[in-house]
Design a protein around this motif. Structure first.
Motif, PDB file in Angstrom:
ATOM      1  N   GLY A  90       0.820  -1.213   0.000  1.00 17.76           N
ATOM      2  CA  GLY A  90       0.000   0.000   0.000  1.00 17.76           C
ATOM      3  C   GLY A  90       0.852   1.260   0.000  1.00 17.76           C
ATOM      4  N   GLN A  91       1.900   1.267   0.822  1.00 13.66           N
ATOM      5  CA  GLN A  91       2.756   2.463   0.887  1.00 13.66           C
ATOM      6  C   GLN A  91       3.480   2.686  -0.433  1.00 13.66           C
ATOM      7  OE1 GLN A  91       5.423   2.181   4.301  1.00 13.66           O
ATOM      8  NE2 GLN A  91       3.898   3.198   5.605  1.00 13.66           N
ATOM      9  N   GLU A  92       4.053   1.628  -0.988  1.00 15.02           N
ATOM     10  CA  GLU A  92       4.796   1.806  -2.243  1.00 15.02           C
ATOM     11  C   GLU A  92       3.874   2.236  -3.380  1.00 15.02           C
ATOM     12  OE1 GLU A  92       7.678   2.312  -1.779  1.00 15.02           O
ATOM     13  OE2 GLU A  92       8.973   0.617  -1.356  1.00 15.02           O
ATOM     14  N   ALA A  93       2.623   1.745  -3.355  1.00 17.57           N
ATOM     15  CA  ALA A  93       1.670   2.163  -4.393  1.00 17.57           C
ATOM     16  C   ALA A  93       1.389   3.662  -4.281  1.00 17.57           C
ATOM     17  CB  ALA A  93       0.377   1.358  -4.269  1.00 17.57           C
ATOM     18  N   MET A  94       1.251   4.156  -3.041  1.00 19.26           N
ATOM     19  CA  MET A  94       1.007   5.594  -2.842  1.00 19.26           C
ATOM     20  C   MET A  94       2.231   6.412  -3.265  1.00 19.26           C
ATOM     21  SD  MET A  94      -2.037   6.148  -1.729  1.00 19.26           S
ATOM     22  CE  MET A  94      -2.579   4.844  -2.787  1.00 19.26           C
ATOM     23  N   HIS A  95       3.431   5.915  -2.947  1.00 19.36           N
ATOM     24  CA  HIS A  95       4.650   6.635  -3.361  1.00 19.36           C
ATOM     25  C   HIS A  95       4.703   6.723  -4.882  1.00 19.36           C
ATOM     26  CE1 HIS A  95       6.703   4.991   0.540  1.00 19.36           C
ATOM     27  NE2 HIS A  95       5.710   5.806   0.777  1.00 19.36           N
ATOM     28  N   GLY A  96       4.386   5.589  -5.521  1.00 17.74           N
ATOM     29  CA  GLY A  96       4.414   5.563  -6.983  1.00 17.74           C
ATOM     30  C   GLY A  96       3.449   6.601  -7.555  1.00 17.74           C
ATOM     31  N   ARG A  97       2.249   6.643  -6.987  1.00 16.07           N
ATOM     32  CA  ARG A  97       1.242   7.578  -7.499  1.00 16.07           C
ATOM     33  C   ARG A  97       1.705   9.037  -7.348  1.00 16.07           C
ATOM     34  NH1 ARG A  97      -4.132   8.285  -4.130  1.00 16.07           N
ATOM     35  NH2 ARG A  97      -2.756   9.714  -3.019  1.00 16.07           N
ATOM     36  N   GLU A  98       2.227   9.386  -6.184  1.00 18.52           N
ATOM     37  CA  GLU A  98       2.635  10.782  -5.962  1.00 18.52           C
ATOM     38  C   GLU A  98       3.868  11.134  -6.796  1.00 18.52           C
ATOM     39  OE1 GLU A  98       0.696  13.143  -4.432  1.00 18.52           O
ATOM     40  OE2 GLU A  98      -0.572  11.368  -4.627  1.00 18.52           O
ATOM     41  N   HIS A  99       4.797  10.189  -6.928  1.00 19.35           N
ATOM     42  CA  HIS A  99       5.987  10.484  -7.747  1.00 19.35           C
ATOM     43  C   HIS A  99       5.641  10.505  -9.242  1.00 19.35           C
ATOM     44  CE1 HIS A  99       9.426  10.962  -5.040  1.00 19.35           C
ATOM     45  NE2 HIS A  99       8.703  10.235  -4.204  1.00 19.35           N
ATOM     46  N   GLU A 100       4.572   9.808  -9.633  1.00 20.80           N
ATOM     47  CA  GLU A 100       4.133   9.912 -11.029  1.00 20.80           C
ATOM     48  C   GLU A 100       3.698  11.344 -11.327  1.00 20.80           C
ATOM     49  OE1 GLU A 100       1.042   7.024 -11.961  1.00 20.80           O
ATOM     50  OE2 GLU A 100       2.671   5.575 -12.249  1.00 20.80           O
ATOM     51  N   GLU A 101       2.939  11.928 -10.414  1.00 16.10           N
ATOM     52  CA  GLU A 101       2.497  13.326 -10.617  1.00 16.10           C
ATOM     53  C   GLU A 101       3.700  14.259 -10.588  1.00 16.10           C
ATOM     54  OE1 GLU A 101      -0.708  14.745  -8.229  1.00 16.10           O
ATOM     55  OE2 GLU A 101      -2.032  13.124  -8.870  1.00 16.10           O
ATOM     56  N   TYR A 102       4.600  14.011  -9.674  1.00 16.59           N
ATOM     57  CA  TYR A 102       5.844  14.782  -9.562  1.00 16.59           C
ATOM     58  C   TYR A 102       6.594  14.706 -10.897  1.00 16.59           C
ATOM     59  CZ  TYR A 102      10.447  15.721  -7.166  1.00 16.59           C
ATOM     60  OH  TYR A 102      11.658  16.200  -6.747  1.00 16.59           O
TER      61      TYR A 102
END
Ligand SMILES: [Fe+2]
Ligand SMILES: [Fe+2]
Length: 292
Positions: A90-102
Motif C-alpha cells: 500500500g505504501q509503495e503504491a502511494m509513493h508511486g502515485r505521488e511520484h508519477e504526478e511529480y
C-alpha cells in the motif's frame, strides 16, 4: 559462541523491533507547484534536478518491488509479517502515485527525463524474466539503498532547509514511510531464503549489481537533465551541489558506512535503529490534507 545462535538472536530482536512498527498506508496528496520543479531546493537547479532524477526511478521501481514481494506472499505464515507486507504494498503504491504526478512536472520541462523512465521501465520488464529470488534480492538491495538515503534525509536538516514546503513534505513523507517499512521485504527474504551462505551471497551480490546498474543509469540521466537546463558549465551551480553533497553537508560520504553494513553476515535493517524518526510521522504529515 555458536555463530548461528548469534544470528538467530539478532534476527529475533530485529523481528521484535519490526513487530512494534507496523507500516501504515497513508493516502496523501501534495499539489506540487509546477513552476518550482527545477529549483525547489534552495533555488539550486543542480540540487533540485538531482533529487528529481532520483524521482524518475520511483514509480517504475516501486511497482517492481511490489511485484517481487507479492510473489512470496503465500509463503508468509507469520500474521504480523503478512500485515506488514500488505502495508508495504500500500505504501509503495502511494509513493508511486505521488511520484508519477511529480515526474509529470519534470517530463513537461525535460523530455529526456521521460526517456529515462521508459528505459528503466523496459529494463525492469526484462528483469521480470529472472527467477523470483533474484528479483527479491534486487528489491531488498534497493530498499536498503532507499532506507539509508531516507535516514540521511531525516537526520540532516540542511538537506531540505529552505526548500519549497510542498516538495520538502513529499520527500519527508517518502523518507518516513521508507523507514517505517524498511525491513518488510528483507524479512520476507529472511523467511523464504534463510541465513545460509547461498542466501548471503545472493543478497550481497544483489546489492553490488543493483548499485552498479542504478548509478550507471542515474548519473548519465542527471547529466542529460542538467544539459537540457543549460547548466552543464555552470561552475557556481556545480560547486554548490558538490559542497552540499560531499563536503559541507557530506551527504554521500555519510552513506558509505551504513551501505557497507549490508555485507555483514548478520545484517538486519533495524540494526540501524532510527525508530525515533517515526515519532514525527503524525506531526509531519498531520498538516497535509487527505486525498479527496
Ligand atoms: Fe517508496
Ligand atoms: Fe520502499
Amino acid at each position: 559462541m555458536n555463530p548461528s545462535a548469534t544470528i538467530s538472536n539478532i534476527s529475533g530482536l530485529a523481528r521484535k523491533a519490526q513487530a512494534a512498527i507496523l507500516p501504515t498506508r497513508r493516502d496523501i496528496r501534495f499539489d506540487l507547484p509546477a513552476e518550482h520543479i527545477a529549483d525547489w531546493n534552495k533555488g539550486s537547479v543542480h540540487l533540485s534536478q538531482f533529487m528529481n532524477t532520483l524521482s524518475i526511478f520511483f514509480p517504475v521501481g516501486e511497482r517492481f518491488f511490489i511485484d517481487a514481494v507479492r510473489q512470496y506472499r503465500d509463503r508468509i505464515t507469520d500474521p504480523e509479517l503478512q500485515k506488514a507486507v500488505t502495508a508495504f504494498i500500500g505504501q509503495e503504491a502511494m509513493h508511486g502515485r505521488e511520484h508519477e504526478e511529480y515526474n509529470e512536472l519534470l517530463f513537461a520541462r525535460v523530455p529526456e527525463a521521460a526517456q529515462v523512465e521508459r528505459f528503466v521501465f523496459a529494463l525492469l520488464e526484462n528483469l521480470k524474466k529472472l527467477p523470483p529470488r533474484m528479483r527479491l534480492s534486487a528489491t531488498i538491495a534497493l530498499e536498503h539503498f532507499t532506507a539509508i538515503l531516507a535516514n540521511e534525509l531525516l537526520s540532516e536538516p540542511r538537506v531540505l532547509e529552505n526548500a519549497e514546503p510542498r516538495f520538502a513534505r513529499l520527500w519527508r513523507w517518502h523518507a518516513l514511510e521508507e523507514t517505517e517499512h524498511k525491513a518488510v521485504a528483507f524479512d520476507v527474504w529472511d523467511t523464504v531464503m534463510g541465513r545460509g551462505t547461498g542466501a548471503y551471497l545472493e543478497r550481497t551480490g544483489g546489492l553490488v549489481l543493483a548499485t552498479v546498474i542504478f548509478w550507471s543509469i542515474a548519473i548519465p540521466a542527471y547529466l542529460a537533465v542538467i544539459r537540457r537546463e543549460g547548466r552543464l558549465t555552470d561552475l557556481k551551480g556545480w560547486r554548490f551541489f558538490f559542497q552540499h553533497s560531499f563536503t559541507k553537508v557530506p551527504f554521500f560520504p555519510r552513506l558509505l558506512r551504513p551501505y557497507l553494513d549490508y555485507f555483514r553476515r548478520d545484517f538486519h535493517p533495524w540494526d540501524h535503529d532510527n525508530r525515533h524518526f517515526l515519532d514525527e510521522i503524525d506531526s509531519t504529515l498531520g498538516e497535509l490534507r487527505p486525498a479527496a
